[in-house]
Scaffold this motif. Structure first.
Motif, PDB file in Angstrom:
ATOM      1  N   GLY A 209     -18.659 -29.486  15.622  1.00 12.37           N
ATOM      2  CA  GLY A 209     -19.619 -29.655  14.531  1.00 12.37           C
ATOM      3  C   GLY A 209     -20.533 -30.850  14.763  1.00 12.37           C
ATOM      4  O   GLY A 209     -21.732 -30.805  14.468  1.00 12.37           O
ATOM      5  N   MET A 210     -19.968 -31.921  15.303  1.00 10.52           N
ATOM      6  CA  MET A 210     -20.755 -33.120  15.594  1.00 10.52           C
ATOM      7  C   MET A 210     -21.815 -32.830  16.654  1.00 10.52           C
ATOM      8  O   MET A 210     -22.980 -33.255  16.519  1.00 10.52           O
ATOM      9  CB  MET A 210     -19.816 -34.229  16.068  1.00 10.52           C
ATOM     10  CG  MET A 210     -20.440 -35.606  16.149  1.00 10.52           C
ATOM     11  SD  MET A 210     -19.276 -36.845  16.786  1.00 10.52           S
ATOM     12  CE  MET A 210     -17.962 -36.722  15.580  1.00 10.52           C
ATOM     13  N   LEU A 211     -21.440 -32.091  17.696  1.00  6.49           N
ATOM     14  CA  LEU A 211     -22.417 -31.744  18.727  1.00  6.49           C
ATOM     15  C   LEU A 211     -23.510 -30.839  18.179  1.00  6.49           C
ATOM     16  O   LEU A 211     -24.693 -31.006  18.501  1.00  6.49           O
ATOM     17  CB  LEU A 211     -21.711 -31.048  19.901  1.00  6.49           C
ATOM     18  CG  LEU A 211     -20.790 -31.912  20.758  1.00  6.49           C
ATOM     19  CD1 LEU A 211     -20.183 -31.078  21.874  1.00  6.49           C
ATOM     20  CD2 LEU A 211     -21.538 -33.100  21.337  1.00  6.49           C
ATOM     21  N   THR A 216     -30.006 -30.235  18.172  1.00  7.93           N
ATOM     22  CA  THR A 216     -30.582 -29.243  17.269  1.00  7.93           C
ATOM     23  C   THR A 216     -31.299 -28.107  17.986  1.00  7.93           C
ATOM     24  O   THR A 216     -31.447 -27.031  17.427  1.00  7.93           O
ATOM     25  CB  THR A 216     -31.582 -29.925  16.311  1.00  7.93           C
ATOM     26  OG1 THR A 216     -32.578 -30.611  17.080  1.00  7.93           O
ATOM     27  CG2 THR A 216     -30.861 -30.916  15.410  1.00  7.93           C
ATOM     28  N   ASP A 217     -31.751 -28.352  19.215  1.00 13.15           N
ATOM     29  CA  ASP A 217     -32.410 -27.290  19.969  1.00 13.15           C
ATOM     30  C   ASP A 217     -31.354 -26.353  20.556  1.00 13.15           C
ATOM     31  O   ASP A 217     -30.312 -26.788  21.044  1.00 13.15           O
ATOM     32  CB  ASP A 217     -33.264 -27.889  21.084  1.00 13.15           C
ATOM     33  CG  ASP A 217     -33.973 -26.806  21.892  1.00 13.15           C
ATOM     34  OD1 ASP A 217     -34.963 -26.258  21.388  1.00 13.15           O
ATOM     35  OD2 ASP A 217     -33.513 -26.517  23.017  1.00 13.15           O
ATOM     36  N   ASP A 218     -31.636 -25.058  20.517  1.00 12.12           N
ATOM     37  CA  ASP A 218     -30.656 -24.057  20.936  1.00 12.12           C
ATOM     38  C   ASP A 218     -30.260 -24.228  22.392  1.00 12.12           C
ATOM     39  O   ASP A 218     -29.079 -24.164  22.746  1.00 12.12           O
ATOM     40  CB  ASP A 218     -31.227 -22.652  20.699  1.00 12.12           C
ATOM     41  CG  ASP A 218     -30.226 -21.561  21.023  1.00 12.12           C
ATOM     42  OD1 ASP A 218     -29.055 -21.690  20.613  1.00 12.12           O
ATOM     43  OD2 ASP A 218     -30.604 -20.579  21.685  1.00 12.12           O
ATOM     44  N   GLU A 219     -31.237 -24.450  23.278  1.00 10.82           N
ATOM     45  CA  GLU A 219     -30.927 -24.593  24.691  1.00 10.82           C
ATOM     46  C   GLU A 219     -30.164 -25.883  24.964  1.00 10.82           C
ATOM     47  O   GLU A 219     -29.196 -25.905  25.731  1.00 10.82           O
ATOM     48  CB  GLU A 219     -32.212 -24.554  25.524  1.00 10.82           C
ATOM     49  CG  GLU A 219     -31.961 -24.564  27.021  1.00 10.82           C
ATOM     50  CD  GLU A 219     -33.236 -24.354  27.814  1.00 10.82           C
ATOM     51  OE1 GLU A 219     -33.156 -24.326  29.059  1.00 10.82           O
ATOM     52  OE2 GLU A 219     -34.310 -24.228  27.195  1.00 10.82           O
ATOM     53  N   GLU A 220     -30.589 -26.982  24.337  1.00 14.33           N
ATOM     54  CA  GLU A 220     -29.885 -28.250  24.502  1.00 14.33           C
ATOM     55  C   GLU A 220     -28.465 -28.159  23.974  1.00 14.33           C
ATOM     56  O   GLU A 220     -27.525 -28.703  24.573  1.00 14.33           O
ATOM     57  CB  GLU A 220     -30.637 -29.372  23.768  1.00 14.33           C
ATOM     58  CG  GLU A 220     -31.930 -29.798  24.428  1.00 14.33           C
ATOM     59  CD  GLU A 220     -32.564 -30.954  23.699  1.00 14.33           C
ATOM     60  OE1 GLU A 220     -32.150 -31.232  22.542  1.00 14.33           O
ATOM     61  OE2 GLU A 220     -33.471 -31.593  24.259  1.00 14.33           O
ATOM     62  N   ARG A 221     -28.303 -27.480  22.861  1.00 11.43           N
ATOM     63  CA  ARG A 221     -26.964 -27.332  22.289  1.00 11.43           C
ATOM     64  C   ARG A 221     -26.064 -26.550  23.236  1.00 11.43           C
ATOM     65  O   ARG A 221     -24.893 -26.905  23.429  1.00 11.43           O
ATOM     66  CB  ARG A 221     -27.025 -26.623  20.933  1.00 11.43           C
ATOM     67  CG  ARG A 221     -25.657 -26.396  20.316  1.00 11.43           C
ATOM     68  CD  ARG A 221     -25.757 -25.590  19.034  1.00 11.43           C
ATOM     69  NE  ARG A 221     -26.488 -26.315  18.022  1.00 11.43           N
ATOM     70  CZ  ARG A 221     -26.905 -25.759  16.885  1.00 11.43           C
ATOM     71  NH1 ARG A 221     -26.689 -24.479  16.641  1.00 11.43           N
ATOM     72  NH2 ARG A 221     -27.565 -26.475  15.998  1.00 11.43           N
ATOM     73  N   GLY A 353     -23.107 -22.530  30.898  1.00  7.66           N
ATOM     74  CA  GLY A 353     -23.628 -23.316  29.789  1.00  7.66           C
ATOM     75  C   GLY A 353     -25.152 -23.370  29.835  1.00  7.66           C
ATOM     76  O   GLY A 353     -25.820 -23.418  28.803  1.00  7.66           O
ATOM     77  N   VAL A 354     -25.713 -23.356  31.036  1.00  4.40           N
ATOM     78  CA  VAL A 354     -27.172 -23.345  31.232  1.00  4.40           C
ATOM     79  C   VAL A 354     -27.690 -21.933  31.453  1.00  4.40           C
ATOM     80  O   VAL A 354     -28.695 -21.519  30.864  1.00  4.40           O
ATOM     81  CB  VAL A 354     -27.547 -24.249  32.436  1.00  4.40           C
ATOM     82  CG1 VAL A 354     -29.040 -24.213  32.691  1.00  4.40           C
ATOM     83  CG2 VAL A 354     -27.068 -25.672  32.197  1.00  4.40           C
ATOM     84  N   LEU A 355     -27.009 -21.162  32.291  1.00  2.00           N
ATOM     85  CA  LEU A 355     -27.503 -19.851  32.702  1.00  2.00           C
ATOM     86  C   LEU A 355     -27.427 -18.809  31.595  1.00  2.00           C
ATOM     87  O   LEU A 355     -28.280 -17.909  31.525  1.00  2.00           O
ATOM     88  CB  LEU A 355     -26.705 -19.369  33.920  1.00  2.00           C
ATOM     89  CG  LEU A 355     -27.190 -18.099  34.617  1.00  2.00           C
ATOM     90  CD1 LEU A 355     -28.616 -18.282  35.127  1.00  2.00           C
ATOM     91  CD2 LEU A 355     -26.251 -17.741  35.765  1.00  2.00           C
ATOM     92  N   ALA A 356     -26.440 -18.920  30.717  1.00  6.15           N
ATOM     93  CA  ALA A 356     -26.265 -17.905  29.671  1.00  6.15           C
ATOM     94  C   ALA A 356     -27.476 -17.821  28.755  1.00  6.15           C
ATOM     95  O   ALA A 356     -27.824 -16.737  28.275  1.00  6.15           O
ATOM     96  CB  ALA A 356     -25.010 -18.201  28.854  1.00  6.15           C
ATOM     97  N   VAL A 494     -36.814 -19.423  17.795  1.00  4.18           N
ATOM     98  CA  VAL A 494     -35.683 -19.813  16.964  1.00  4.18           C
ATOM     99  C   VAL A 494     -35.043 -21.055  17.564  1.00  4.18           C
ATOM    100  O   VAL A 494     -34.662 -21.072  18.717  1.00  4.18           O
ATOM    101  CB  VAL A 494     -34.642 -18.681  16.887  1.00  4.18           C
ATOM    102  CG1 VAL A 494     -33.429 -19.141  16.109  1.00  4.18           C
ATOM    103  CG2 VAL A 494     -35.260 -17.465  16.238  1.00  4.18           C
ATOM    104  N   LYS A 495     -34.947 -22.086  16.783  1.00  4.86           N
ATOM    105  CA  LYS A 495     -34.268 -23.302  17.203  1.00  4.86           C
ATOM    106  C   LYS A 495     -33.167 -23.583  16.209  1.00  4.86           C
ATOM    107  O   LYS A 495     -33.318 -23.342  15.013  1.00  4.86           O
ATOM    108  CB  LYS A 495     -35.230 -24.495  17.246  1.00  4.86           C
ATOM    109  CG  LYS A 495     -36.259 -24.390  18.367  1.00  4.86           C
ATOM    110  CD  LYS A 495     -37.053 -25.658  18.461  1.00  4.86           C
ATOM    111  CE  LYS A 495     -38.043 -25.602  19.619  1.00  4.86           C
ATOM    112  NZ  LYS A 495     -38.803 -26.843  19.753  1.00  4.86           N
ATOM    113  N   THR A 496     -32.074 -24.087  16.691  1.00  4.54           N
ATOM    114  CA  THR A 496     -30.962 -24.392  15.818  1.00  4.54           C
ATOM    115  C   THR A 496     -31.221 -25.744  15.189  1.00  4.54           C
ATOM    116  O   THR A 496     -30.835 -26.777  15.700  1.00  4.54           O
ATOM    117  CB  THR A 496     -29.657 -24.423  16.608  1.00  4.54           C
ATOM    118  OG1 THR A 496     -29.823 -25.306  17.694  1.00  4.54           O
ATOM    119  CG2 THR A 496     -29.288 -23.057  17.137  1.00  4.54           C
TER     120      THR A 496
END
Length: 519
Positions: A209-211, A216-221, A353-356, A494-496
């Motif tokens: 949850g902290m991460l 907040t960005d979907d790719e960074e997350r 984690g990156v490729l997906a 869409v961004k988280t």
């Protein structure tokens, strides 16, 4: 010099305050917490089956020491053999009566330096097969307790923040580690494993949850969660071989004491960086846990996590016992057999984690589920420890694909379809993970004893293959009308991020200001 030292101390404290909210440091703390939690989770895998089997056999063959009446004219000594309680060496006053006594036997599960097959082979040993159930229930206790605790931890993090639950997880894990080190009975080991479930619930739910809240960005997350899962993979990688080697050459207590020291270092880091304290509750009230559990897309993602991890959960208690029975494996081999799965899981989480995000997380998960099923089906065909390398490598790599895809999707689905508060949704993700590790060992132990280890692998392999096509529904999940309208108006991907569905105008104004500042 004193003034210079004070200046340095002040600079260090100021740096700590400035870096307290650093995303990289938070990621590091979550990484270490998951690493230690999963080291404790897996370090027992090669230790407990052999330890309980040895303890049960020693108890069953415990000698009855009898002392004959002592005569006044001399000393009297009775030595009882473990093989024959009637065999004695008796010394009287004037004569000695000696009966030949065989050497003390080695533990049935302990290897010897020679090549005698009896020390490591347990083919047809019914006592060993019965250990499947005891070991399975003990391994499942942690996940079962974690499963019960998660629904309370998720909403709690929404109220008091993530720092206090995170630190509480460290304290409970430290206590559990000490209990593992000094417990000798099955009941105390069971209690230690169950207590670890409470600590794991706090650490995993609060950590994820902290991460999700700071990335907040979907790719960074996705990248951050992939790195955090790398900590989990490192724990799974190091735990079994570390436990098996330390157990055989040092003893049962040593690996747990080392973990306890590492846990203390993690607690100190949390105190300095997070400074656990109650924070203000989220500005938005998160979607209820029950509502999230009714979302079919969240259920599909949770199901993928559950069934993929159930495969390795069934392997953990059953594979060492099957190896002892069919391969005459040494103690250190029981843990080393899991190294290929651990290495490949670490590789899989870091790659995907990156490729997906680029290839589509639904596709990554679908391929992963199929690969888990196929690899599990190949495990029973192994004739020795070397034959386990390829199927175990495939299992770990495929589970890494699933976890690194589905964990970010859980946060993505909340942003797309619900209110962007993440404690509850990652509680569901952790519940799914725990269901796999609760049902896997408990049901797997009973199935392995009843119909055999090969059929156990066949069942879970087929289940994973049949579940895989459901991941297709995650290809383009629909969003709620309010959020879709926001996204269409601002013409952005869409961004988280924490969308405020109650105040669309404020969001559009904020987004416009961000665009102007970027220009």
């Amino acid at each position: 010099m004193g003034g210079l030292d004070r200046l340095r101390d002040f600079s260090l404290l100021r740096w700590l305050r400035e870096e307290r909210q650093s995303r990289k440091l938070i990621l590091l703390i979550v990484f270490i917490a998951l690493l230690l939690d999963n080291m404790l989770l897996t370090v027992v895998v090669p230790i407990i089956p052999s330890y309980l089997y040895t303890a049960d056999n020693q108890e069953a063959t415990a000698p009855n020491y009898t002392v004959s009446p002592q005569t006044p004219s001399g000393t009297f000594q009775t030595i009882v053999s473990l093989y024959d309680n009637s065999t004695r060496v008796t010394a009287g006053a004037g004569a000695a009566f000696t009966t030949a006594m065989p050497p003390l036997p080695t533990s049935p599960a302990a290897p010897t330096n020679g090549t005698a097959p009896d020390s490591d082979c347990h083919e047809g040993d019914k006592k060993l097969l019965n250990e499947n159930v005891k070991v399975g229930l003990l391994f499942a206790s942690k996940a079962t307790v974690q499963l019960i605790t998660n629904p309370f931890i998720g909403p709690l993090t929404n109220r008091i923040g993530y720092q206090i639950p995170m630190f509480a997880g460290f304290c409970i894990m430290f206590l559990s580690t000490l209990m593992f080190a000094f417990s000798k009975s099955y009941s105390l080991l069971f209690l230690a494993r169950s207590l670890q479930g409470v600590g794991s619930s706090c650490s995993s739910v609060a950590g994820m949850g902290m991460l999700a809240s700071v990335y907040t960005d979907d790719e960074e997350r996705g990248n951050a969660i992939g790195i955090a899962l790398g900590g989990m993979a490192m724990g799974v990688l190091v735990g079994p071989p570390f436990g098996s080697v330390m157990y055989e050459f040092v003893g049962k207590t040593a690996p747990f004491l080392i973990l306890a020291v590492l846990a203390l270092l993690d607690g100190a880091l949390q105190l300095f960086i997070l400074q656990p304290s109650k924070v203000e509750p989220e500005s938005q009230k998160g979607t209820s846990l029950l509502t999230l559990m009714k979302d079919p897309y969240i259920l599909i993602a949770a199901g993928s996590i559950c069934f993929a991890n159930m495969a390795i959960a069934m392997l953990e208690p059953a594979l060492p016992i099957w190896m002892m029975e069919t391969m005459c494996s040494r103690k250190w081999q029981l843990g080393v057999a899991f190294v290929p799965a651990s290495v490949s899981y670490l590789i899989g989480t870091n790659i995907f984690g990156v490729l997906a995000h680029k290839m589509g997380r639904w596709l990554c998960s679908l391929i992963g589920m199929l690969l888990v099923g196929i690899s599990i089906l190949c495990v029973p065909f192994a004739k020795d420890i070397y034959g386990l390398i390829v199927p175990n490598f495939g299992v770990g790599f495929a589970i890494g694909m699933v976890d690194s895809s589905m964990m970010p999707i859980m946060g993505y689905l909340v942003d797309l379809r619900h209110v962007s508060v993440y404690g509850s949704v990652y509680a569901i993700a952790d519940v799914a993970f725990c269901m796999g590790f609760a049902l896997g060992p408990s049901a797997g132990g009973a199935i392995a004893r009843s119909i055999g280890f090969p059929w156990l692998m066949t069942i879970i392999g087929v289940v994973d293959i049949l579940f895989a096509p459901l991941c297709f529904f995650l290809r383009s999940p629909p969003g709620k009308e309010e959020k879709m309208a926001i996204l269409m108006d601002c013409n952005c991907p869409v961004k988280t991020r924490a969308y405020n569905t109650q105040d669309t105008q404020n969001y559009q104004m904020d987004d416009g200001m961000e665009t102007e500042s970027e220009e």
